[in-house]
Design an enzyme around this catalytic site. Structure first.
Site, PDB file in Angstrom:
ATOM      1  N   ASP A   1       0.995  -1.295   0.033  1.00 32.17           N
ATOM      2  CA  ASP A   1       0.026  -0.135  -0.153  1.00 32.17           C
ATOM      3  C   ASP A   1       0.912   1.304  -0.098  1.00 32.17           C
ATOM      4  O   ASP A   1       1.782   1.303   0.749  1.00 32.17           O
ATOM      5  CB  ASP A   1      -1.085   0.078   1.485  1.00 32.17           C
ATOM      6  CG  ASP A   1      -2.440  -0.409   1.020  1.00 32.17           C
ATOM      7  OD1 ASP A   1      -2.654  -0.481  -0.267  1.00 32.17           O
ATOM      8  OD2 ASP A   1      -2.946  -0.938   1.933  1.00 32.17           O
TER       9      ASP A   1
ATOM     10  N   GLU B   1      -5.841   4.192  -3.077  1.00 27.18           N
ATOM     11  CA  GLU B   1      -6.906   4.404  -2.925  1.00 27.18           C
ATOM     12  C   GLU B   1      -7.473   5.712  -3.665  1.00 27.18           C
ATOM     13  O   GLU B   1      -6.921   6.697  -3.792  1.00 27.18           O
ATOM     14  CB  GLU B   1      -7.438   4.544  -1.540  1.00 27.18           C
ATOM     15  CG  GLU B   1      -6.857   3.622  -0.484  1.00 27.18           C
ATOM     16  CD  GLU B   1      -7.255   3.624   1.095  1.00 27.18           C
ATOM     17  OE1 GLU B   1      -7.942   5.005   1.084  1.00 27.18           O
ATOM     18  OE2 GLU B   1      -6.917   2.896   1.678  1.00 27.18           O
TER      19      GLU B   1
ATOM     20  N   GLU C   1     -14.023  -2.373  -1.583  1.00 22.93           N
ATOM     21  CA  GLU C   1     -14.191  -2.569  -0.234  1.00 22.93           C
ATOM     22  C   GLU C   1     -15.565  -2.097   0.264  1.00 22.93           C
ATOM     23  O   GLU C   1     -15.892  -0.768  -0.209  1.00 22.93           O
ATOM     24  CB  GLU C   1     -13.070  -1.576   0.556  1.00 22.93           C
ATOM     25  CG  GLU C   1     -13.137  -1.977   2.200  1.00 22.93           C
ATOM     26  CD  GLU C   1     -12.017  -1.587   2.770  1.00 22.93           C
ATOM     27  OE1 GLU C   1     -10.834  -1.446   2.195  1.00 22.93           O
ATOM     28  OE2 GLU C   1     -11.939  -1.803   3.995  1.00 22.93           O
TER      29      GLU C   1
HETATM   30  O1  KIV Z   1      -4.775  -1.981   4.154  1.00 23.51           O
HETATM   31  C1  KIV Z   1      -5.426  -2.960   3.800  1.00 23.51           C
HETATM   32  O2  KIV Z   1      -5.405  -3.966   4.684  1.00 23.51           O
HETATM   33  C2  KIV Z   1      -6.238  -3.001   2.666  1.00 23.51           C
HETATM   34  C3  KIV Z   1      -7.188  -4.049   2.821  1.00 23.51           C
HETATM   35  C4  KIV Z   1      -8.427  -3.836   3.699  1.00 23.51           C
HETATM   36  C5  KIV Z   1      -7.714  -4.197   1.290  1.00 23.51           C
HETATM   37  O3  KIV Z   1      -6.465  -2.040   2.061  1.00 23.51           O
END
Ligand code: KIV
Length: 254
Positions: free
Chosen positions: A73, A105, A172
């Protein structure tokens, strides 16, 4: 796998030891999620975690993953300021952690950054619906895209992300019927969390599905184990064994 109708199984991991078990168990993709901010660091939100912290966590996961594709991420603030900064941070994450791809995101509003990243050779996973980095705008973690206008925007955004070259999209906490519509409308795989069964795959936060935090049980979450209880039992048995001097015994001593 989407073309073959084979479902994609994804889980989060944040450290070498658990990521190795997850990888050995046959997971297709591992997400080093910014949910680490919650489950690893104990923050209320995902917002505080930094690029440096994500890289530190992702390095251990990458060392463990022999089969799974590892996605990291991009944390809040690392891609919103400018396209250049977004690409610089994405490249840093790929170079320093060794992960295979990044996830970020948002929809149309971050499209220029996504295009720039894809053109620079960075594999990008999109994330729509409940986007926890925007919790302060949403005012909570409720179901997204219930209303027609938001559902239409989400479908539009998904098509834009697909056309911009995202190799995958996470959806989500949105209605299952909308997730099905999106999954059919885009060529890239769609991975759901709280988005019903028609997505091309599913993702869950590892600590949640292992039952490490029994207090957290949203409707979409299934506890596949009850490790929270197991850990507590093991630790309290250890404490008793130390205090009554039954540990270590002769066989456990040199
Ligand atoms: O940060 C995370 O764990 C996520 C998932 C909920 C998809 O983005």
């Amino acid at each position: 796998m989407k073309a073959a109708g084979e479902k994609i199984a994804m889980l989060t991991s944040y450290d070498f030891t658990l990521a190795r078990l997850v990888d050995e168990a046959g997971i297709d993709m591992i997400l080093v999620g910014d949910s680490a901010s919650n489950v690893v660091c104990g923050n209320l939100y995902t917002l505080p975690i930094t690029v440096d912290e994500m890289i530190f966590l992702a390095k251990g996961v990458v060392r463990a993953a022999e089969h799974a594709l590892v996605v990291c991420d991009m944390p809040f603030g690392s891609y919103q300021v400018s396209e250049e900064e977004a690409v610089r941070n994405a490249i840093r994450i790929l170079k320093e952690s060794g992960c295979d791809a990044v996830k970020l995101e948002g929809g149309e509003e971050i499209l220029p950054a996504i295009r720039h990243m894809v053109q620079s050779g960075v594999p990008v996973m999109g994330h729509l619906g409940l986007t926890p980095q925007s919790v302060n705008q949403f005012g909570g973690y409720g179901l997204r895209a219930k209303e027609e206008a938001e559902a239409e925007k989400l479908l539009h955004d998904a098509k834009l992300l697909d056309a911009a070259g995202c190799f995958c999209i996470t959806l989500e906490k949105i209605p299952a019927a909308l997730a099905e519509k999106v999954t059919k409308a885009v060529s890239c795989p769609v991975i759901g969390i709280g988005a019903g069964n028609a997505c091309d795959g599913q993702v869950l936060v590892l600590h949640d599905m292992l039952g490490l935090n029994q207090g957290f049980k949203p409707k979409f979450l299934r506890h596949f184990a009850n490790l929270g209880e197991e850990v507590k039992n093991a630790v309290s048995t250890y404490v008793t064994a130390v205090k009554d001097s039954s540990f270590p015994n002769q066989e456990e001593s040199y």
